[in-house]
Design a protein around this motif. Structure first.
Motif, mmCIF file in Angstrom:
data_model
loop_
_atom_site.group_PDB
_atom_site.id
_atom_site.type_symbol
_atom_site.label_atom_id
_atom_site.label_comp_id
_atom_site.label_asym_id
_atom_site.label_seq_id
_atom_site.Cartn_x
_atom_site.Cartn_y
_atom_site.Cartn_z
ATOM 1 N N PHE A 185 17.182 -8.650 -2.881
ATOM 2 C CA PHE A 185 18.023 -8.265 -4.013
ATOM 3 C C PHE A 185 18.094 -6.756 -4.218
ATOM 4 C CE2 PHE A 185 16.293 -12.493 -4.946
ATOM 5 C CZ PHE A 185 17.476 -13.204 -4.887
ATOM 6 N N ARG A 186 17.445 -5.987 -3.369
ATOM 7 C CA ARG A 186 17.526 -4.523 -3.446
ATOM 8 C C ARG A 186 18.849 -4.074 -2.842
ATOM 9 N NH1 ARG A 186 11.554 -3.391 -0.927
ATOM 10 N NH2 ARG A 186 10.435 -4.585 -2.507
ATOM 11 N N ALA A 204 13.914 2.577 -4.987
ATOM 12 C CA ALA A 204 14.406 1.438 -4.212
ATOM 13 C C ALA A 204 13.673 0.148 -4.550
ATOM 14 C CB ALA A 204 14.269 1.722 -2.720
ATOM 15 N N VAL A 205 12.412 0.254 -4.959
ATOM 16 C CA VAL A 205 11.574 -0.938 -5.129
ATOM 17 C C VAL A 205 11.510 -1.418 -6.574
ATOM 18 C CG1 VAL A 205 9.200 -1.771 -4.903
ATOM 19 C CG2 VAL A 205 10.206 -0.399 -3.093
ATOM 20 N N TYR A 206 11.515 -0.506 -7.534
ATOM 21 C CA TYR A 206 11.354 -0.885 -8.945
ATOM 22 C C TYR A 206 12.688 -0.878 -9.684
ATOM 23 C CZ TYR A 206 6.348 -0.464 -8.308
ATOM 24 O OH TYR A 206 5.061 -0.640 -7.865
ATOM 25 N N HIS A 207 12.888 -1.875 -10.516
ATOM 26 C CA HIS A 207 14.084 -1.954 -11.343
ATOM 27 C C HIS A 207 14.047 -0.811 -12.359
ATOM 28 C CE1 HIS A 207 16.949 -3.445 -14.288
ATOM 29 N NE2 HIS A 207 17.454 -4.171 -13.296
ATOM 30 N N PRO A 208 15.166 -0.091 -12.548
ATOM 31 C CA PRO A 208 15.141 1.071 -13.438
ATOM 32 C C PRO A 208 14.912 0.733 -14.914
ATOM 33 C CG PRO A 208 17.356 0.668 -12.620
ATOM 34 C CD PRO A 208 16.451 -0.270 -11.895
ATOM 35 N N ASP A 209 15.296 -0.466 -15.349
ATOM 36 C CA ASP A 209 15.139 -0.823 -16.767
ATOM 37 C C ASP A 209 13.842 -1.574 -17.041
ATOM 38 O OD1 ASP A 209 17.594 0.329 -17.359
ATOM 39 O OD2 ASP A 209 18.674 -1.532 -16.970
ATOM 40 N N THR A 210 13.548 -2.584 -16.236
ATOM 41 C CA THR A 210 12.381 -3.430 -16.509
ATOM 42 C C THR A 210 11.108 -2.929 -15.830
ATOM 43 O OG1 THR A 210 12.825 -4.862 -14.608
ATOM 44 C CG2 THR A 210 13.854 -5.467 -16.723
ATOM 45 N N LYS A 211 11.257 -2.021 -14.866
ATOM 46 C CA LYS A 211 10.114 -1.479 -14.096
ATOM 47 C C LYS A 211 9.380 -2.555 -13.301
ATOM 48 C CE LYS A 211 10.872 2.514 -15.976
ATOM 49 N NZ LYS A 211 12.133 3.068 -15.611
ATOM 50 N N GLU A 212 10.027 -3.671 -13.033
ATOM 51 C CA GLU A 212 9.447 -4.732 -12.208
ATOM 52 C C GLU A 212 9.882 -4.534 -10.758
ATOM 53 O OE1 GLU A 212 10.771 -8.416 -13.836
ATOM 54 O OE2 GLU A 212 9.557 -8.208 -15.653
ATOM 55 N N VAL A 213 9.069 -5.057 -9.838
ATOM 56 C CA VAL A 213 9.394 -4.968 -8.421
ATOM 57 C C VAL A 213 10.596 -5.863 -8.125
ATOM 58 C CG1 VAL A 213 8.548 -5.427 -6.087
ATOM 59 C CG2 VAL A 213 7.012 -4.449 -7.790
ATOM 60 N N LYS A 243 0.832 -1.206 0.000
ATOM 61 C CA LYS A 243 0.000 0.000 0.000
ATOM 62 C C LYS A 243 0.870 1.262 0.000
ATOM 63 C CE LYS A 243 -3.800 2.252 2.350
ATOM 64 N NZ LYS A 243 -4.718 2.254 3.470
ATOM 65 N N ASP A 244 1.958 1.249 0.781
ATOM 66 C CA ASP A 244 2.880 2.387 0.800
ATOM 67 C C ASP A 244 3.504 2.606 -0.580
ATOM 68 O OD1 ASP A 244 2.462 2.733 3.526
ATOM 69 O OD2 ASP A 244 4.239 1.560 4.085
ATOM 70 N N ILE A 245 3.863 1.519 -1.231
ATOM 71 C CA ILE A 245 4.470 1.603 -2.554
ATOM 72 C C ILE A 245 3.471 2.161 -3.560
ATOM 73 C CG2 ILE A 245 5.468 0.244 -4.431
ATOM 74 C CD1 ILE A 245 6.534 -1.657 -2.184
ATOM 75 N N GLN A 246 2.222 1.705 -3.492
ATOM 76 C CA GLN A 246 1.194 2.208 -4.396
ATOM 77 C C GLN A 246 0.896 3.677 -4.130
ATOM 78 O OE1 GLN A 246 -2.021 -0.515 -3.754
ATOM 79 N NE2 GLN A 246 -1.152 -2.085 -5.101
#
Length: 113
Positions: free
Chosen positions: A104-105, A90-99, A60-63
């Motif tokens: 692995f962060r 911190a949460v989303y990959h800069p290239d793929t935009k996946e969480v 919810k915080d991320i959204q």
């Protein structure tokens, strides 16, 4: 000789020494929060990247952070926008935009290893 303290809001950098606190500058989605041409700016950016508090945010915080960044002009609170961008970065990959899973962060590197 006395120097005037830097303005927190305007982005003035004062005398730019190592003891100076980072400036809260005007939010921009395409710029970095800290001046990357200085050592202290790069240092504070790295501290943001490895901040373990970013591992504790709920879905919810991320959204909420993402929705805040969808319409940054409606919100005039620069600090809240910078924090939302920190969560997103911190949460989303800069290239793929996946969480990115927490272990692995960048912020999970030390606690999980």
């Amino acid at each position: 000789m006395t120097t005037t303290p830097p303005s927190i809001i305007s982005g003035e950098s004062g005398n730019n020494t190592m003891t100076e606190l980072p400036i809260i500058k005007k939010f921009s989605l395409n710029e970095e929060r800290y001046d990357q041409s200085t050592y202290i700016g790069r240092f504070f950016r790295m501290l943001d990247m490895v901040d373990p508090r970013t591992l504790l945010h709920s879905q919810k915080d991320i959204q909420n952070a993402m929705s805040l960044l969808q319409s940054p002009l409606k919100n005039n609170d620069d600090l809240a926008l910078w924090e939302a961008k920190k969560i997103r970065d911190a949460v989303y990959h800069p290239d793929t935009k996946e969480v990115i899973p927490p272990p692995f962060r960048m912020s999970g590197f030390i606690p999980f290893n």
